[in-house]
Design a protein around this motif. Structure first.
Motif, short mmCIF file in Angstrom:
data_model
loop_
_atom_site.label_atom_id
_atom_site.label_comp_id
_atom_site.label_asym_id
_atom_site.label_seq_id
_atom_site.Cartn_x
_atom_site.Cartn_y
_atom_site.Cartn_z
N SER A 198 0.83 -1.21 0.00
CA SER A 198 0.00 0.00 0.00
C SER A 198 0.86 1.26 0.00
O SER A 198 0.54 2.24 -0.67
CB SER A 198 -0.93 0.00 1.21
OG SER A 198 -1.80 -1.11 1.17
N GLN A 230 -7.44 0.28 0.95
CA GLN A 230 -7.32 -0.42 -0.33
C GLN A 230 -8.24 -1.63 -0.38
O GLN A 230 -8.95 -1.86 -1.38
CB GLN A 230 -5.88 -0.84 -0.57
CG GLN A 230 -5.66 -1.55 -1.90
CD GLN A 230 -4.30 -2.22 -1.99
OE1 GLN A 230 -3.93 -3.00 -1.11
NE2 GLN A 230 -3.55 -1.92 -3.04
N SER A 267 -2.25 -2.91 -7.38
CA SER A 267 -3.65 -2.75 -6.95
C SER A 267 -4.61 -3.33 -7.98
O SER A 267 -5.57 -4.02 -7.62
CB SER A 267 -3.96 -1.27 -6.72
OG SER A 267 -3.15 -0.72 -5.70
#
Length: 560
Positions: A351, A391, A434
């Motif tokens: 992240s 996230q 991601s």
């Protein structure tokens, strides 16, 4: 790990983070006049480095890269390319004589008397057009046969992308051989392996095997008898083997949030539906856990509930068809409060690496992620944990939106999903890691939600806006979600071929071949039926049988 080894030997170095081939080329051009030796970590193995970077002959590259297959020129270059690989890794490398021929053997007989010597310097693959019978061309020279079979061998070798042993484990093995391995290095190796497992880059068998290898080192580094244990400070770092719950960040979150935002449980319950939410409530009731306890921070739960929590969850999970809710892993502890699972650190570091909240460069994000791995920077680690929670929430909300609005389309040979501009959190998914996590989680959830059994065998192509001003799109290809999957990905070559066939403007910049930045994402796969076979041609102790197939539009394709 490598930085720690350099510090042990007082080796001066420059650390340059790169996110793709363009940055690698730029970094090399900036530093090639100052340095002779270059260490490439997780990049460089799957392309011809000498062709891409065009270095001087005295430049030497040490490549520790998990990407497979390794480029064949890198394998057989003994002077400038030094590959760090495990001896027991099955690389399936073609034999040298099947790929390369000496220069004088490749000359026609009419040019054999020119007196030139073969240089042997940076041999390049020749590209020749082989036309099959029926197209007024035959293979009647040994050289033609060699080139044709080399093309076939290289295609079989390079068509699938996969991952080998973690680079962190390779570096730890290097430190162990040098007798310079420390507990911190061992923990970093564990984090590297766990990252491969979380991102679904290796098979379950490979993960369990490597866990067993690291477990022996954990026992060696963290074994203490009674007297020594009493003399150790609580602040000393301890690594322990755990058979823990496969719930994301649950020890730093609430159990309820973790259940809702872990891919495995979310997909199993189908939490994007009302019925799925009811199933979750039934699951919690079956465990006998009060909702008040489940929704508060894990460390604030009653101790009596936490003592047998894992057994309670596993027992109820089996009733609801979730039989893989516990996994082999490791934890680290120093002090009374600071205990982290390896997966916690992976989520936090990933992240921080792709943090979009602050307008920081990729290099700054990399340094922040690197700092989070140090015990002296716990603030960075906790910052990463909070980013990881955001996230995971964004991923689950996007999955629910895609499934409920039927954005996942069955294109026949593959599933396809495109995130439109204006989708919540779409900016987050303009980054490769991601988007990859979202794609894998979406594929698992869609397979659980659909009644079409054939979808379980289909791969997925996913695209998201990368830069709205430039109009670019980032694409990722994911292999089918199967327990028996070998984690090999064919989309790297498929993307290249699709871009070529459609004249799309593409940027093949990512180290993973299955990720592409593209303007026009399009893949067309056509079924074909065998219609006729041509005669056999023999010569030079080789028997070659040709066949042709005809696709739906009447075009012929040749096969050997």
């Amino acid at each position: 790990i490598l930085q720690a080894l350099f510090q042990c030997d007082h080796v001066q170095y420059t650390l340059v983070p790169v996110s793709g081939w363009q940055e690698l080329e730029t970094a090399f051009l900036e530093h090639k006049d100052q340095f002779q030796y270059f260490v490439l970590i997780n990049c460089g193995a799957n392309v011809d480095l000498l062709d891409v970077l065009q270095p001087e002959e005295d430049c030497v590259f040490f490549v520790c890269d998990t990407h497979r297959p390794i480029n064949i020129v890198n394998v057989y270059n003994e002077s400038q390319i030094k590959l760090l690989v495990k001896q027991d890794d099955d690389l399936e490398i073609p034999a040298y004589d099947d790929i390369f021929r000496d220069d004088e053997e490749e000359e026609d007989s009419g040019n054999e008397s020119d007196g030139s010597e073969p240089s042997g310097k940076r041999r390049r693959f020749e590209e020749v057009s082989i036309r099959l019978p029926g197209h007024h061309c035959t293979l009647n020279k040994p050289h033609d046969f060699f080139l044709f079979f080399r093309q076939e061998i290289l295609f079989d070798y390079e068509q699938y992308e996969y991952h080998g042993t973690s680079s962190a484990m390779m570096m730890f093995d290097l430190a162990w051989i040098m007798s310079k391995d420390l507990n911190d290095m061992l923990w970093w190796a564990i984090v590297g392996l766990t990252d491969q497992w979380i991102q679904d880059k290796i098979t379950q068998m490979k993960y369990v095997t490597d866990i067993g290898s690291l477990q022996r080192h954990v026992s060696r580094h963290n074994h203490r008898n009674g007297d020594e244990e009493n003399s150790l400070s609580i602040d000393c770092m301890r690594i322990a083997f755990e058979y823990d719950l496969c719930l994301a960040l649950y020890q730093h979150w609430s159990l309820y949030e973790s259940l809702c935002n872990t891919c495995y449980t979310s997909a199993s319950f189908k939490l994007w539906s009302v019925q799925g939410q009811k199933r979750l409530q039934e699951f919690l009731a079956d465990m006998g856990l009060p909702l008040k306890q489940v929704k508060q921070k894990f460390h604030s739960m009653d101790i009596s509930l936490k003592e047998n929590l894992q057994e309670m969850i596993e027992e109820s999970a089996n009733k609801f068809g979730m039989k893989n809710l516990r996994v082999q892993t490791f934890s680290i502890q120093f002090g009374f409060k600071n205990k982290f699972l390896a997966s916690d650190v992976v989520y936090a570091a990933a992240s921080l690496m792709e943090n979009m909240e602050k307008d920081e460069s990729g290099t700054d994000n990399f340094i922040n992620a690197l700092d989070s791995l140090s015990r002296s920077n716990l603030d960075k680690l906790h910052q990463g944990l909070e980013l990881a929670k955001k996230q995971l929430r964004a991923i689950q909300q996007t999955i629910a939106s895609c499934i409920c609005t039927n954005l996942v389309i069955n294109q026949g040979p593959f599933l396809y999903c495109y995130l439109m501009e204006g989708t919540p959190d779409v900016k987050l998914f303009s980054r490769p890691v991601s988007l990859c996590l979202l794609s894998k989680y979406l594929l698992k959830s869609f397979v659980c939600s659909t009644k079409n059994k054939r979808c379980k065998l289909l791969p997925m192509v996913m695209a998201a806006p990368m830069d709205t001003e430039q109009g670019t799109v980032i694409m990722v290809g994911i292999p089918p979600h199967l327990e028996s999957s070998d984690k090999k990905n064919f989309f790297g070559r498929a993307f290249e071929k699709a871009a070529e066939n459609t004249s799309s403007r593409t940027l093949h910049n990512h180290f993973d071949m299955s990720k592409r930045s593209s303007f026009l994402p399009l893949i067309v796969l056509e079924p074909s039926n065998l219609v006729e076979e041509e005669e056999c041609h023999t010569g030079h102790s080789l028997t070659v049988k040709f066949s042709t197939t005809r696709s739906g539009d009447g075009r012929q394709h040749g096969h050997i």
